[in-house]
Structure formats: C-alpha cells, structure tokens
Design a protein around this motif. Sequence first.
Motif, PDB file in Angstrom:
ATOM      1  N   CYS A 188       0.811  -1.216   0.000  1.00 28.85           N
ATOM      2  CA  CYS A 188       0.000   0.000   0.000  1.00 28.85           C
ATOM      3  C   CYS A 188       0.847   1.271   0.000  1.00 28.85           C
ATOM      4  CB  CYS A 188      -0.999   0.071   1.141  1.00 28.85           C
ATOM      5  SG  CYS A 188      -2.145   1.458   0.897  1.00 28.85           S
ATOM      6  N   ASN A 189       1.035   1.796  -1.194  1.00 29.45           N
ATOM      7  CA  ASN A 189       1.765   3.052  -1.379  1.00 29.45           C
ATOM      8  C   ASN A 189       0.827   4.222  -1.034  1.00 29.45           C
ATOM      9  OD1 ASN A 189       3.552   4.469  -4.258  1.00 29.45           O
ATOM     10  ND2 ASN A 189       3.466   5.108  -2.127  1.00 29.45           N
ATOM     11  N   VAL A 190       0.781   4.578   0.260  1.00 29.56           N
ATOM     12  CA  VAL A 190      -0.231   5.479   0.808  1.00 29.56           C
ATOM     13  C   VAL A 190      -0.188   6.876   0.193  1.00 29.56           C
ATOM     14  CG1 VAL A 190      -1.064   6.577   2.925  1.00 29.56           C
ATOM     15  CG2 VAL A 190      -0.312   4.197   2.959  1.00 29.56           C
ATOM     16  N   THR A 191       1.011   7.413   0.027  1.00 29.40           N
ATOM     17  CA  THR A 191       1.157   8.746  -0.562  1.00 29.40           C
ATOM     18  C   THR A 191       2.611   8.917  -0.972  1.00 29.40           C
ATOM     19  OG1 THR A 191       0.731  11.123  -0.263  1.00 29.40           O
ATOM     20  CG2 THR A 191       1.528   9.912   1.679  1.00 29.40           C
ATOM     21  N   HIS A 192       3.009  10.152  -1.266  1.00 24.25           N
ATOM     22  CA  HIS A 192       4.378  10.422  -1.735  1.00 24.25           C
ATOM     23  C   HIS A 192       4.958  11.601  -0.957  1.00 24.25           C
ATOM     24  CE1 HIS A 192       7.239   9.466  -5.057  1.00 24.25           C
ATOM     25  NE2 HIS A 192       7.725  10.645  -4.730  1.00 24.25           N
ATOM     26  N   ALA A 193       6.248  11.544  -0.685  1.00 26.82           N
ATOM     27  CA  ALA A 193       6.903  12.590   0.115  1.00 26.82           C
ATOM     28  C   ALA A 193       7.135  13.848  -0.717  1.00 26.82           C
ATOM     29  CB  ALA A 193       8.220  12.066   0.682  1.00 26.82           C
ATOM     30  N   GLU A 194       6.055  14.469  -1.088  1.00 29.09           N
ATOM     31  CA  GLU A 194       6.087  15.745  -1.802  1.00 29.09           C
ATOM     32  C   GLU A 194       5.233  16.705  -0.995  1.00 29.09           C
ATOM     33  OE1 GLU A 194       7.394  18.244  -3.642  1.00 29.09           O
ATOM     34  OE2 GLU A 194       7.669  16.700  -5.182  1.00 29.09           O
ATOM     35  N   PHE A 195       5.857  17.733  -0.404  1.00 26.76           N
ATOM     36  CA  PHE A 195       5.166  18.530   0.614  1.00 26.76           C
ATOM     37  C   PHE A 195       4.824  19.954   0.188  1.00 26.76           C
ATOM     38  CE2 PHE A 195       7.584  15.202   2.785  1.00 26.76           C
ATOM     39  CZ  PHE A 195       6.564  14.603   3.523  1.00 26.76           C
ATOM     40  N   VAL A 196       5.041  20.267  -1.080  1.00 27.47           N
ATOM     41  CA  VAL A 196       4.690  21.598  -1.594  1.00 27.47           C
ATOM     42  C   VAL A 196       3.571  21.430  -2.618  1.00 27.47           C
ATOM     43  CG1 VAL A 196       5.533  23.657  -2.795  1.00 27.47           C
ATOM     44  CG2 VAL A 196       7.063  22.393  -1.250  1.00 27.47           C
ATOM     45  N   PRO A 197       2.388  22.021  -2.380  1.00 30.33           N
ATOM     46  CA  PRO A 197       1.252  21.819  -3.284  1.00 30.33           C
ATOM     47  C   PRO A 197       1.561  22.088  -4.758  1.00 30.33           C
ATOM     48  CG  PRO A 197       0.491  22.898  -1.291  1.00 30.33           C
ATOM     49  CD  PRO A 197       1.997  22.835  -1.199  1.00 30.33           C
ATOM     50  N   SER A 198       2.306  23.159  -5.042  1.00 33.05           N
ATOM     51  CA  SER A 198       2.596  23.509  -6.440  1.00 33.05           C
ATOM     52  C   SER A 198       3.498  22.477  -7.109  1.00 33.05           C
ATOM     53  CB  SER A 198       3.231  24.896  -6.527  1.00 33.05           C
ATOM     54  OG  SER A 198       4.412  24.951  -5.738  1.00 33.05           O
ATOM     55  N   ASP A 199       4.284  21.749  -6.320  1.00 39.06           N
ATOM     56  CA  ASP A 199       5.102  20.652  -6.871  1.00 39.06           C
ATOM     57  C   ASP A 199       4.292  19.362  -6.963  1.00 39.06           C
ATOM     58  OD1 ASP A 199       7.314  22.318  -7.069  1.00 39.06           O
ATOM     59  OD2 ASP A 199       8.078  21.768  -5.090  1.00 39.06           O
ATOM     60  N   LEU A 200       3.459  19.133  -5.949  1.00 41.68           N
ATOM     61  CA  LEU A 200       2.654  17.916  -5.922  1.00 41.68           C
ATOM     62  C   LEU A 200       1.724  17.818  -7.132  1.00 41.68           C
ATOM     63  CD1 LEU A 200       1.769  15.357  -4.392  1.00 41.68           C
ATOM     64  CD2 LEU A 200       0.181  16.778  -3.079  1.00 41.68           C
ATOM     65  N   VAL A 201       1.106  18.934  -7.519  1.00 41.79           N
ATOM     66  CA  VAL A 201       0.130  18.892  -8.622  1.00 41.79           C
ATOM     67  C   VAL A 201       0.762  18.531  -9.965  1.00 41.79           C
ATOM     68  CG1 VAL A 201      -1.503  20.502  -7.570  1.00 41.79           C
ATOM     69  CG2 VAL A 201       0.308  21.398  -9.054  1.00 41.79           C
ATOM     70  N   LEU A 202       2.088  18.679 -10.082  1.00 43.27           N
ATOM     71  CA  LEU A 202       2.752  18.379 -11.353  1.00 43.27           C
ATOM     72  C   LEU A 202       2.712  16.894 -11.689  1.00 43.27           C
ATOM     73  CD1 LEU A 202       5.904  20.696 -11.025  1.00 43.27           C
ATOM     74  CD2 LEU A 202       3.762  21.153 -12.249  1.00 43.27           C
ATOM     75  N   ASN A 203       2.301  16.078 -10.731  1.00 41.79           N
ATOM     76  CA  ASN A 203       2.220  14.625 -10.953  1.00 41.79           C
ATOM     77  C   ASN A 203       0.850  14.177 -11.452  1.00 41.79           C
ATOM     78  OD1 ASN A 203       4.930  13.601  -9.796  1.00 41.79           O
ATOM     79  ND2 ASN A 203       4.192  15.011  -8.228  1.00 41.79           N
ATOM     80  N   TYR A 204      -0.015  15.137 -11.779  1.00 43.40           N
ATOM     81  CA  TYR A 204      -1.377  14.825 -12.223  1.00 43.40           C
ATOM     82  C   TYR A 204      -1.597  15.318 -13.658  1.00 43.40           C
ATOM     83  CZ  TYR A 204      -2.085  13.859  -7.301  1.00 43.40           C
ATOM     84  OH  TYR A 204      -1.967  13.335  -6.034  1.00 43.40           O
ATOM     85  N   PRO A 205      -1.520  14.401 -14.639  1.00 43.22           N
ATOM     86  CA  PRO A 205      -1.774  14.805 -16.036  1.00 43.22           C
ATOM     87  C   PRO A 205      -3.155  15.433 -16.205  1.00 43.22           C
ATOM     88  CG  PRO A 205      -0.858  12.589 -15.948  1.00 43.22           C
ATOM     89  CD  PRO A 205      -1.165  12.980 -14.531  1.00 43.22           C
ATOM     90  N   ARG A 206      -4.144  14.894 -15.477  1.00 41.87           N
ATOM     91  CA  ARG A 206      -5.487  15.486 -15.461  1.00 41.87           C
ATOM     92  C   ARG A 206      -5.836  15.805 -14.015  1.00 41.87           C
ATOM     93  NH1 ARG A 206      -4.302  12.773 -19.607  1.00 41.87           N
ATOM     94  NH2 ARG A 206      -3.641  11.101 -18.218  1.00 41.87           N
ATOM     95  N   GLY A 207      -6.063  17.093 -13.734  1.00 42.65           N
ATOM     96  CA  GLY A 207      -6.367  17.538 -12.380  1.00 42.65           C
ATOM     97  C   GLY A 207      -5.336  18.476 -11.790  1.00 42.65           C
ATOM     98  N   GLU A 208      -4.270  18.750 -12.535  1.00 40.38           N
ATOM     99  CA  GLU A 208      -3.195  19.602 -12.002  1.00 40.38           C
ATOM    100  C   GLU A 208      -3.726  20.950 -11.502  1.00 40.38           C
ATOM    101  OE1 GLU A 208       0.661  22.111 -13.643  1.00 40.38           O
ATOM    102  OE2 GLU A 208       0.038  20.323 -14.750  1.00 40.38           O
ATOM    103  N   LYS A 209      -4.463  21.650 -12.342  1.00 40.24           N
ATOM    104  CA  LYS A 209      -4.953  22.988 -11.984  1.00 40.24           C
ATOM    105  C   LYS A 209      -5.993  22.913 -10.862  1.00 40.24           C
ATOM    106  CE  LYS A 209      -7.964  24.921 -14.657  1.00 40.24           C
ATOM    107  NZ  LYS A 209      -8.692  25.538 -15.783  1.00 40.24           N
ATOM    108  N   GLU A 210      -6.901  21.942 -10.967  1.00 45.48           N
ATOM    109  CA  GLU A 210      -8.023  21.852 -10.019  1.00 45.48           C
ATOM    110  C   GLU A 210      -7.585  21.445  -8.617  1.00 45.48           C
ATOM    111  OE1 GLU A 210      -9.545  21.558 -14.123  1.00 45.48           O
ATOM    112  OE2 GLU A 210      -7.940  20.533 -13.035  1.00 45.48           O
ATOM    113  N   LEU A 211      -6.506  20.674  -8.495  1.00 43.96           N
ATOM    114  CA  LEU A 211      -6.098  20.160  -7.189  1.00 43.96           C
ATOM    115  C   LEU A 211      -5.227  21.120  -6.383  1.00 43.96           C
ATOM    116  CD1 LEU A 211      -5.346  16.402  -8.002  1.00 43.96           C
ATOM    117  CD2 LEU A 211      -7.231  17.301  -6.630  1.00 43.96           C
ATOM    118  N   LEU A 212      -4.768  22.199  -6.994  1.00 42.33           N
ATOM    119  CA  LEU A 212      -3.872  23.113  -6.281  1.00 42.33           C
ATOM    120  C   LEU A 212      -4.535  23.668  -5.017  1.00 42.33           C
ATOM    121  CD1 LEU A 212      -1.133  24.459  -6.187  1.00 42.33           C
ATOM    122  CD2 LEU A 212      -2.042  26.307  -7.607  1.00 42.33           C
ATOM    123  N   GLY A 213      -5.756  24.150  -5.139  1.00 44.09           N
ATOM    124  CA  GLY A 213      -6.484  24.669  -3.973  1.00 44.09           C
ATOM    125  C   GLY A 213      -6.738  23.596  -2.927  1.00 44.09           C
ATOM    126  N   PRO A 214      -7.328  22.463  -3.311  1.00 46.09           N
ATOM    127  CA  PRO A 214      -7.545  21.375  -2.351  1.00 46.09           C
ATOM    128  C   PRO A 214      -6.280  20.921  -1.624  1.00 46.09           C
ATOM    129  CG  PRO A 214      -8.835  20.971  -4.313  1.00 46.09           C
ATOM    130  CD  PRO A 214      -7.990  22.181  -4.605  1.00 46.09           C
TER     131      PRO A 214
END
Length: 403
Positions: free
Chosen positions: A52-78
């Motif tokens: 179970c790969n629960v999550t990833h050690a990426e702690f900056v929202p603007s960097d984290l969203v770069l891993n989403y081909p679809r949803g990058e813009k929408e997930l920044l706020g959440p």
Amino acid sequence: MIKRDVIIVGGGAAGFFAAINIAEQNPELKVAILERGKEVLAKVKVSGGGRCNVTHAEFVPSDLVLNYPRGEKELLGPFHQFMTGDTMEWFEKRGVTLKIEDDGRMFPVSNSSQTIIDCFLNEAEKYSVEIFYNHSVKSLKKIDELFQIETSQEHFSSEKTLMATGSNPKIWKLLEALGHTVSQPVPSLFTFNVKDDRIKDIPGVVALNVEVKVVNTDLCSEGPLLITHWGFSAPAILKLSAFGALDLAKRDYKFQIEVNFIRQTFDDCLECLKASKKDLAKKTVFKSTHFELPKRLWHQLVLASGIDEQTRWADLNKQQLEALTSQLTQAIFNVDGKSTFKEEFVTAGGVNLKEINFKTFESKRIKNLYFAGEVLNIDAVTGGFNFQNAWTGGYIAAKAISK
C-alpha cells in the motif's frame, strides 16, 4: 427502503476515508457505504505490491500537482487544505506510522496493506459506519431533495450522497443521466510492449537514468527504465503513459520511442567514445562497459552497432563509433500494444472537472451530490499520488457534508 443521512457509493479508499471523516466530525449523521463486491478496499490491498503506497513525500502543493496529467490545476487549492503531511498525521493519530523510501514513496512501517485496511475497518466500526456488501447500484435519482438509490438487493434514500466508485462505466452512465458529462476513459498507467532483438534476452535489466521520447510528439519523460519479458516498464515509461494517455490511445498504442540510455547528447557521447578508442586501444569494446550501464545492456547495444565481441577499441571505424553513439543516445524501438501495470489499473477519464466545486467537491449541477477519487477525471503518475487525490477529495467532501 433504508434511509440514511449520507450514502457513500463505493467501498474503496476515497469512500472509506470520507465516511470515517464525516462520522467523526458529525457523530449524529448516519453514514452508510454501498460496496458492489463481497470485499472492500480491494485496490488498497494490491497497491504497492501488497504494501500500500499510501502517498508520496512531496510537501509543496505547487510541486505535488505536477504529478497529475489530469487535475493539475483543479487540485492546487484542495492540496492547500489537505495534503501529504495531513495524510501522515491522520494515519499516525490512528496508530499507523508511515515511512518514506528512497524514491519518495510512503508505506506503512508494517510493509502490509492489511494495516491500512484494518485501520479503516476499525475506524468505521468505531464511528458506526454501516457497510453494505454485494450492493451493486442499479439506479440513482434525486426526487424531492432526496437521493433514491436502487441496488441489486435494496432501495436506499439519503439527503447527501458521495460518489467514490473509481473508474466505473456503469456509474458514469448513471451520472450522465443525472446531467453530468463524462470524459470517456482510456488506460493511464501501462507498460509498453516491445519486441526487439536488443532486449529479448535481458529481462530484468534496469537502466537507472534514461530519457524516453515518443517520436513525432512532445511527450518525453526520464527516470529508471526496466526491461521486461514483454518490453519496457518502470517510472520512465509509466510517467510517459500517464501524460500521453489520450494521445497514445488515439494511436492505438502503436508508435515509436527514442531512448537515450545515458542522458548525454550525441556529440558528447561520441567524444567520450573517441577518447576510449585512444585510451583503451587494446581492450575489446564488448567487455568495456561505459556510462555505468548494466553489462548485459551494454553488450546488446555494442552488438546492435555492428561491433562483434572480439573487436578492440583501436579497430573501430567511424561508422561503428557513430552507430554505437546512436544506440546509446537515440535508440529507436517500435511499441506495439500495452500491458496493465501490475494490478494497479488506472484510467484517464471521468466526471468533467468543470462541473465540480473544488472547495467542497460538490457537484455544481446537483446539490448535495459529492465526488472523491478517480470517479472524477483526475489521474496521476505512479508513486502514491492517486491515493493522495482520494484522501484529499474524501477529506474536503467530508468536511462539507458533515456541516
């Protein structure tokens, strides 16, 4: 007719996370999960090879969203509301400690997905969340401010409903009937099928730092490359498959890739090989592995350059030097088809993101209808990012529902 305050459709990661958070934040609400199968959290069980790969050690929202081909813009706020650090804290408060591996992936210290499953089931029991197994949803309607849900066994009604069904074409059709639009799903995480003499005898070999391009496109990725019995896998390929999901589907998964095995330019590589021709004159090219490549891969690329096992560096002609340089920096492979990446089937497609309020994950079209996870047109590269989307959506939806 069974009436509950909140019905969660889907007994997966996003559904359980939302249900537990709703029940915890507002214990007066009666919350039920409808699961179509006889087991819940099946995808959690197989994730990360059963760890179970629960999550990833990426702690900056603007960097984290770069891993989403679809949803990058929408997930920044959440992600500013709930992201990786919050996920770690949520699980640790419930007795599940996560560890970070060298590649950034995060797992329970137990190395078992059962730890996560047990956590969810225990929390669900603690907060009196009901789970209805073998309840496949047949219809979903909204009548007089109440959702009417018919399953294979029963009729339910609720004031609020959260859809957490993942990639489920039948559910998408029901949502279309309610007025939502759905982007048609195509596979997102997959490996490439390649038949080629250069790799057919060396499955299991890993080149640690390559660049892969899809010929005649802007698609490009880098990272480790694994040679398999059927072709290519590992992060360099999976990232390409995620970001190229729609384009590669249009090509019916028949295309060419260019692989730079050493991440050097043609000219720099050629100069390096010319230096070896001088410095290693009496040694054979075949046995002189360069650029920290795996030995077996080097051997195959040397042979593919028209250089036999006995040829010494001193005897290389211009054509052979350039051929080897080309194999190292711009090797062309024909891809003919795809294979699912382990059991972790992920799709690009789902409910149109323009129809969702990402401050609450509520539908803009149907009041009190919420979404979390891959039922939306959101997907990510491999490494725990799809789960993080599930946790974030589930948490924010729960917060809105529980008010």
